[in-house]
Scaffold this motif. Structure first.
Motif, PDB file in Angstrom:
ATOM      1  N   SER A   1       0.884  -1.152  -0.209  1.00  0.00           N
ATOM      2  CA  SER A   1      -0.421  -0.163  -0.142  1.00  0.00           C
ATOM      3  C   SER A   1       0.607   1.159   0.018  1.00  0.00           C
ATOM      4  CB  SER A   1      -0.837   0.348   1.084  1.00  0.00           C
ATOM      5  OG  SER A   1      -1.470  -0.834   0.790  1.00  0.00           O
ATOM      6  N   GLY A   2       0.197   2.354  -0.903  1.00  0.00           N
ATOM      7  CA  GLY A   2       1.263   3.765  -0.602  1.00  0.00           C
ATOM      8  C   GLY A   2       0.674   3.914   1.040  1.00  0.00           C
ATOM      9  N   LEU A   3       2.414   5.042   0.956  1.00  0.00           N
ATOM     10  CA  LEU A   3       3.001   5.525   2.287  1.00  0.00           C
ATOM     11  C   LEU A   3       1.754   6.220   3.111  1.00  0.00           C
ATOM     12  CD1 LEU A   3       5.381   6.493   4.859  1.00  0.00           C
ATOM     13  CD2 LEU A   3       5.647   8.260   3.382  1.00  0.00           C
ATOM     14  N   GLY A   4       1.186   6.815   2.105  1.00  0.00           N
ATOM     15  CA  GLY A   4      -0.443   7.416   3.581  1.00  0.00           C
ATOM     16  C   GLY A   4      -1.508   6.197   4.034  1.00  0.00           C
ATOM     17  N   ARG A   5      -1.615   5.684   2.426  1.00  0.00           N
ATOM     18  CA  ARG A   5      -2.498   4.710   3.620  1.00  0.00           C
ATOM     19  C   ARG A   5      -2.102   3.809   4.620  1.00  0.00           C
ATOM     20  NH1 ARG A   5      -4.881   4.097  -0.918  1.00  0.00           N
ATOM     21  NH2 ARG A   5      -3.533   3.276  -1.902  1.00  0.00           N
ATOM     22  N   ARG A   6      -0.575   3.705   4.669  1.00  0.00           N
ATOM     23  CA  ARG A   6      -0.024   2.683   5.002  1.00  0.00           C
ATOM     24  C   ARG A   6       0.243   3.386   7.311  1.00  0.00           C
ATOM     25  NH1 ARG A   6       5.254   0.579   2.351  1.00  0.00           N
ATOM     26  NH2 ARG A   6       4.887   2.725   2.034  1.00  0.00           N
ATOM     27  N   LEU A   7       0.096   4.899   6.892  1.00  0.00           N
ATOM     28  CA  LEU A   7      -0.008   5.660   7.869  1.00  0.00           C
ATOM     29  C   LEU A   7      -1.137   5.577   8.740  1.00  0.00           C
ATOM     30  CD1 LEU A   7       2.804   8.889   7.434  1.00  0.00           C
ATOM     31  CD2 LEU A   7       2.884   6.697   8.797  1.00  0.00           C
ATOM     32  N   ARG A   8      -2.090   5.837   7.535  1.00  0.00           N
ATOM     33  CA  ARG A   8      -3.352   5.639   8.538  1.00  0.00           C
ATOM     34  C   ARG A   8      -4.014   4.417   8.963  1.00  0.00           C
ATOM     35  NH1 ARG A   8      -4.520   8.660   3.333  1.00  0.00           N
ATOM     36  NH2 ARG A   8      -5.514   6.147   2.408  1.00  0.00           N
ATOM     37  N   GLY A   9      -3.056   3.414   8.591  1.00  0.00           N
ATOM     38  CA  GLY A   9      -3.498   2.238   9.067  1.00  0.00           C
ATOM     39  C   GLY A   9      -4.205   1.711   8.096  1.00  0.00           C
ATOM     40  N   ARG A  10      -4.395   1.954   7.141  1.00  0.00           N
ATOM     41  CA  ARG A  10      -5.403   0.972   6.335  1.00  0.00           C
ATOM     42  C   ARG A  10      -5.064  -0.055   5.424  1.00  0.00           C
ATOM     43  NH1 ARG A  10     -10.696   1.690   5.498  1.00  0.00           N
ATOM     44  NH2 ARG A  10     -10.688   0.729   3.324  1.00  0.00           N
ATOM     45  N   LEU A  11      -4.538  -1.115   6.294  1.00  0.00           N
ATOM     46  CA  LEU A  11      -3.607  -2.304   5.307  1.00  0.00           C
ATOM     47  C   LEU A  11      -4.563  -2.980   4.382  1.00  0.00           C
ATOM     48  CD1 LEU A  11      -1.057  -2.749   8.624  1.00  0.00           C
ATOM     49  CD2 LEU A  11      -1.451  -1.422   5.506  1.00  0.00           C
ATOM     50  N   VAL A  12      -5.150  -2.102   3.144  1.00  0.00           N
ATOM     51  CA  VAL A  12      -6.467  -3.158   2.969  1.00  0.00           C
ATOM     52  C   VAL A  12      -5.642  -4.627   1.568  1.00  0.00           C
ATOM     53  CG1 VAL A  12      -8.204  -1.347   2.638  1.00  0.00           C
ATOM     54  CG2 VAL A  12      -6.754  -1.382   0.885  1.00  0.00           C
ATOM     55  N   ALA A  13      -4.660  -3.867   1.260  1.00  0.00           N
ATOM     56  CA  ALA A  13      -3.916  -4.916   0.288  1.00  0.00           C
ATOM     57  C   ALA A  13      -3.832  -6.815   1.039  1.00  0.00           C
ATOM     58  CB  ALA A  13      -2.597  -4.330  -0.821  1.00  0.00           C
ATOM     59  N   ALA A  14      -2.784  -6.219   2.500  1.00  0.00           N
ATOM     60  CA  ALA A  14      -2.704  -6.440   3.728  1.00  0.00           C
ATOM     61  C   ALA A  14      -4.179  -7.767   3.548  1.00  0.00           C
ATOM     62  CB  ALA A  14      -2.413  -6.392   4.960  1.00  0.00           C
ATOM     63  N   ASP A  15      -5.149  -6.797   4.652  1.00  0.00           N
ATOM     64  CA  ASP A  15      -6.481  -7.643   4.352  1.00  0.00           C
ATOM     65  C   ASP A  15      -6.913  -8.827   3.339  1.00  0.00           C
ATOM     66  OD1 ASP A  15      -6.756  -6.979   7.159  1.00  0.00           O
ATOM     67  OD2 ASP A  15      -7.685  -4.424   6.009  1.00  0.00           O
ATOM     68  N   LEU A  16      -6.629  -8.014   2.234  1.00  0.00           N
ATOM     69  CA  LEU A  16      -7.174  -9.106   0.953  1.00  0.00           C
ATOM     70  C   LEU A  16      -6.064 -10.342   1.102  1.00  0.00           C
ATOM     71  CD1 LEU A  16      -8.872  -9.538  -1.056  1.00  0.00           C
ATOM     72  CD2 LEU A  16      -7.506  -8.163  -3.261  1.00  0.00           C
ATOM     73  N   ALA A  17      -5.329  -9.638   0.785  1.00  0.00           N
ATOM     74  CA  ALA A  17      -4.071 -10.728   1.204  1.00  0.00           C
ATOM     75  C   ALA A  17      -4.251 -11.997   2.198  1.00  0.00           C
ATOM     76  CB  ALA A  17      -2.337 -10.755   1.654  1.00  0.00           C
ATOM     77  N   ASP A  18      -4.956 -11.955   2.831  1.00  0.00           N
ATOM     78  CA  ASP A  18      -4.977 -13.233   4.065  1.00  0.00           C
ATOM     79  C   ASP A  18      -6.448 -13.441   3.719  1.00  0.00           C
ATOM     80  OD1 ASP A  18      -3.287 -12.336   6.214  1.00  0.00           O
ATOM     81  OD2 ASP A  18      -4.890 -10.521   6.924  1.00  0.00           O
TER      82      ASP A  18
END
Ligand SMILES: [Zn+2]
Length: 158
Positions: free
Chosen positions: A119-136
């Motif tokens: 995920s982009g830096l901004g999304r990571r800083l906001r804790g929106r790890l949607v790609a990680a959730d999808l990978a899970d």
């Protein structure tokens, strides 16, 4: 199924529109939900991936693009359960598509990695790890699909 999941997740009384096409009175219409329900397709010519197989759940065009963007940027957090179901379904399907050498390597090492696109830096800083959730979700689907396809333990041991 997608519509029911979304309806349950939405607050009552808020106007809703389809995250994909914008149709009113539904958080995700059947047409747009169907775009996430097809089997993944192999993506060719991903030079940065080298020899790694790349699969996509859908093309990133048409109604899928605003749907994914809304989910990624948090404007449509209600899509989380829908994307999880889509990821699990894709993982289950992919379990039957793995190359034999990938299956052998996973069996030898005891693991198979599902690596999300970062995920982009901004999304990571906001804790929106949607790609990680999808990978899970994909990993859960892979595990389920793999165990469905595996012969019973007694048959494997001889
Ligand atoms: Zn729609």
């Amino acid at each position: 199924m997608f519509s029911r999941l979304l309806t349950d997740a939405l607050h009552v009384g808020l106007p809703v529109n389809c995250a994909g096409c914008g149709r009113w009175d539904t958080p995700l219409c059947g047409d747009c939900a169907a775009l996430l329900a097809a089997p993944p397709h192999r993506v060719e010519h991903v030079d940065a991936a080298g020899q790694v197989d790349v699969w996509a759940l859908s093309t990133y065009t048409g109604p899928v693009r605003p749907l994914v963007l809304g989910w990624k940027n948090g404007a449509r957090e209600d899509l989380g359960p829908v994307m999880a179901v889509a990821g699990e379904r894709a993982g289950h399907w992919l379990a039957g598509q793995l190359r034999p050498e990938a299956v052998s390597a996973a069996q030898a090492s005891g693991c198979l990695l599902v690596v999300p696109a970062p995920s982009g830096l901004g999304r990571r800083l906001r804790g929106r790890l949607v790609a990680a959730d999808l990978a899970d979700a994909v990993a859960r689907g892979l595990a389920a699909g793999w165990s469905d396809a595996a012969p019973p333990r007694s048959a494997r041991s001889g």
